[in-house]
Design a protein around this motif. Structure first.
Motif, PDB file in Angstrom:
ATOM      1  N   LYS A 197       0.827  -1.205   0.000  1.00  0.00           N
ATOM      2  CA  LYS A 197       0.000   0.000   0.000  1.00  0.00           C
ATOM      3  C   LYS A 197       0.861   1.254   0.000  1.00  0.00           C
ATOM      4  O   LYS A 197       0.550   2.232  -0.679  1.00  0.00           O
ATOM      5  CB  LYS A 197      -0.924   0.016   1.220  1.00  0.00           C
ATOM      6  CG  LYS A 197      -1.994  -1.036   1.162  1.00  0.00           C
ATOM      7  CD  LYS A 197      -2.886  -0.975   2.371  1.00  0.00           C
ATOM      8  CE  LYS A 197      -3.925  -2.081   2.315  1.00  0.00           C
ATOM      9  NZ  LYS A 197      -4.881  -2.003   3.394  1.00  0.00           N
ATOM     10  N   VAL A 237      -6.781   9.780  -6.863  1.00  0.00           N
ATOM     11  CA  VAL A 237      -7.815   9.529  -5.850  1.00  0.00           C
ATOM     12  C   VAL A 237      -7.459   8.344  -4.945  1.00  0.00           C
ATOM     13  O   VAL A 237      -7.556   8.461  -3.720  1.00  0.00           O
ATOM     14  CB  VAL A 237      -9.188   9.337  -6.520  1.00  0.00           C
ATOM     15  CG1 VAL A 237     -10.205   8.794  -5.551  1.00  0.00           C
ATOM     16  CG2 VAL A 237      -9.674  10.652  -7.114  1.00  0.00           C
ATOM     17  N   PRO A 238      -7.029   7.192  -5.470  1.00  0.00           N
ATOM     18  CA  PRO A 238      -6.731   6.062  -4.580  1.00  0.00           C
ATOM     19  C   PRO A 238      -5.619   6.342  -3.579  1.00  0.00           C
ATOM     20  O   PRO A 238      -5.565   5.720  -2.518  1.00  0.00           O
ATOM     21  CB  PRO A 238      -6.310   4.941  -5.531  1.00  0.00           C
ATOM     22  CG  PRO A 238      -6.792   5.336  -6.873  1.00  0.00           C
ATOM     23  CD  PRO A 238      -6.877   6.811  -6.876  1.00  0.00           C
ATOM     24  N   GLN A 251      -5.191   8.825  -1.607  1.00  0.00           N
ATOM     25  CA  GLN A 251      -5.728   9.326  -0.335  1.00  0.00           C
ATOM     26  C   GLN A 251      -6.236   8.175   0.529  1.00  0.00           C
ATOM     27  O   GLN A 251      -5.989   8.147   1.738  1.00  0.00           O
ATOM     28  CB  GLN A 251      -6.852  10.331  -0.584  1.00  0.00           C
ATOM     29  CG  GLN A 251      -6.562  11.371  -1.632  1.00  0.00           C
ATOM     30  CD  GLN A 251      -5.217  12.036  -1.481  1.00  0.00           C
ATOM     31  OE1 GLN A 251      -4.842  12.464  -0.394  1.00  0.00           O
ATOM     32  NE2 GLN A 251      -4.468  12.115  -2.560  1.00  0.00           N
ATOM     33  N   PHE A 252      -6.937   7.242  -0.083  1.00  0.00           N
ATOM     34  CA  PHE A 252      -7.473   6.099   0.671  1.00  0.00           C
ATOM     35  C   PHE A 252      -6.356   5.180   1.167  1.00  0.00           C
ATOM     36  O   PHE A 252      -6.406   4.681   2.293  1.00  0.00           O
ATOM     37  CB  PHE A 252      -8.474   5.323  -0.176  1.00  0.00           C
ATOM     38  CG  PHE A 252      -9.704   6.112  -0.500  1.00  0.00           C
ATOM     39  CD1 PHE A 252     -10.683   6.323   0.453  1.00  0.00           C
ATOM     40  CD2 PHE A 252      -9.879   6.671  -1.757  1.00  0.00           C
ATOM     41  CE1 PHE A 252     -11.815   7.056   0.175  1.00  0.00           C
ATOM     42  CE2 PHE A 252     -11.001   7.412  -2.049  1.00  0.00           C
ATOM     43  CZ  PHE A 252     -11.976   7.610  -1.084  1.00  0.00           C
ATOM     44  N   LEU A 253      -5.359   4.953   0.323  1.00  0.00           N
ATOM     45  CA  LEU A 253      -4.230   4.111   0.724  1.00  0.00           C
ATOM     46  C   LEU A 253      -3.448   4.756   1.870  1.00  0.00           C
ATOM     47  O   LEU A 253      -3.069   4.084   2.832  1.00  0.00           O
ATOM     48  CB  LEU A 253      -3.308   3.862  -0.460  1.00  0.00           C
ATOM     49  CG  LEU A 253      -3.839   2.922  -1.526  1.00  0.00           C
ATOM     50  CD1 LEU A 253      -2.965   2.983  -2.763  1.00  0.00           C
ATOM     51  CD2 LEU A 253      -3.911   1.511  -0.993  1.00  0.00           C
ATOM     52  N   THR A 254      -3.223   6.053   1.777  1.00  0.00           N
ATOM     53  CA  THR A 254      -2.491   6.755   2.827  1.00  0.00           C
ATOM     54  C   THR A 254      -3.251   6.697   4.144  1.00  0.00           C
ATOM     55  O   THR A 254      -2.670   6.432   5.206  1.00  0.00           O
ATOM     56  CB  THR A 254      -2.236   8.211   2.421  1.00  0.00           C
ATOM     57  OG1 THR A 254      -1.540   8.234   1.173  1.00  0.00           O
ATOM     58  CG2 THR A 254      -1.426   8.950   3.463  1.00  0.00           C
ATOM     59  N   TYR A 255      -4.543   6.919   4.095  1.00  0.00           N
ATOM     60  CA  TYR A 255      -5.377   6.851   5.298  1.00  0.00           C
ATOM     61  C   TYR A 255      -5.325   5.454   5.911  1.00  0.00           C
ATOM     62  O   TYR A 255      -5.183   5.298   7.130  1.00  0.00           O
ATOM     63  CB  TYR A 255      -6.811   7.238   4.950  1.00  0.00           C
ATOM     64  CG  TYR A 255      -7.757   7.214   6.118  1.00  0.00           C
ATOM     65  CD1 TYR A 255      -7.703   8.215   7.084  1.00  0.00           C
ATOM     66  CD2 TYR A 255      -8.691   6.204   6.262  1.00  0.00           C
ATOM     67  CE1 TYR A 255      -8.574   8.202   8.167  1.00  0.00           C
ATOM     68  CE2 TYR A 255      -9.559   6.175   7.340  1.00  0.00           C
ATOM     69  CZ  TYR A 255      -9.500   7.184   8.283  1.00  0.00           C
ATOM     70  OH  TYR A 255     -10.358   7.161   9.351  1.00  0.00           O
ATOM     71  N   ASP A 256      -5.403   4.435   5.064  1.00  0.00           N
ATOM     72  CA  ASP A 256      -5.364   3.060   5.549  1.00  0.00           C
ATOM     73  C   ASP A 256      -4.003   2.736   6.182  1.00  0.00           C
ATOM     74  O   ASP A 256      -3.939   2.065   7.219  1.00  0.00           O
ATOM     75  CB  ASP A 256      -5.665   2.096   4.402  1.00  0.00           C
ATOM     76  CG  ASP A 256      -6.033   0.714   4.890  1.00  0.00           C
ATOM     77  OD1 ASP A 256      -6.700   0.620   5.946  1.00  0.00           O
ATOM     78  OD2 ASP A 256      -5.665  -0.257   4.222  1.00  0.00           O
TER      79      ASP A 256
END
Length: 90
Positions: A32, A69-70, A72-77
């Protein structure tokens, strides 16, 4: 534009350096971190090169934003996983 590209590539290199130095700590979610670092670098040609819109809907700049866009989600995860691992090690 050249300054923005230089800063973006520099940030990517800095994050890759961090990743290599902390590989053992983030082994369980390393893919990730790598995708979050490399996807914007791989999508950079969409930001730099231009082509006419496909079907009057999607041009190069829109594809650039779609590719980011992905991240941001990967970083948050990754942040959540690191926090959970840190809490579990206490």
């Amino acid at each position: 534009m050249m300054v923005a590209v230089a800063l973006g590539v520099g940030a990517g290199v800095a994050w890759l350096t961090w990743f290599v130095r902390h590989l053992e700590e983030c082994r369980s979610f390393a893919w990730k971190v790598l995708v979050a670092i490399l996807l914007p670098l791989a999508a950079l040609p969409f930001e730099l090169l231009d082509f006419p819109p496909i079907g009057d809907l999607m041009d190069a700049h829109a594809l650039w934003h779609l590719c980011t866009v992905p991240v941001q989600f990967l970083t948050y995860d990754v942040v959540l996983l690191r926090m959970r691992e840190a809490a579990a090690s206490r």
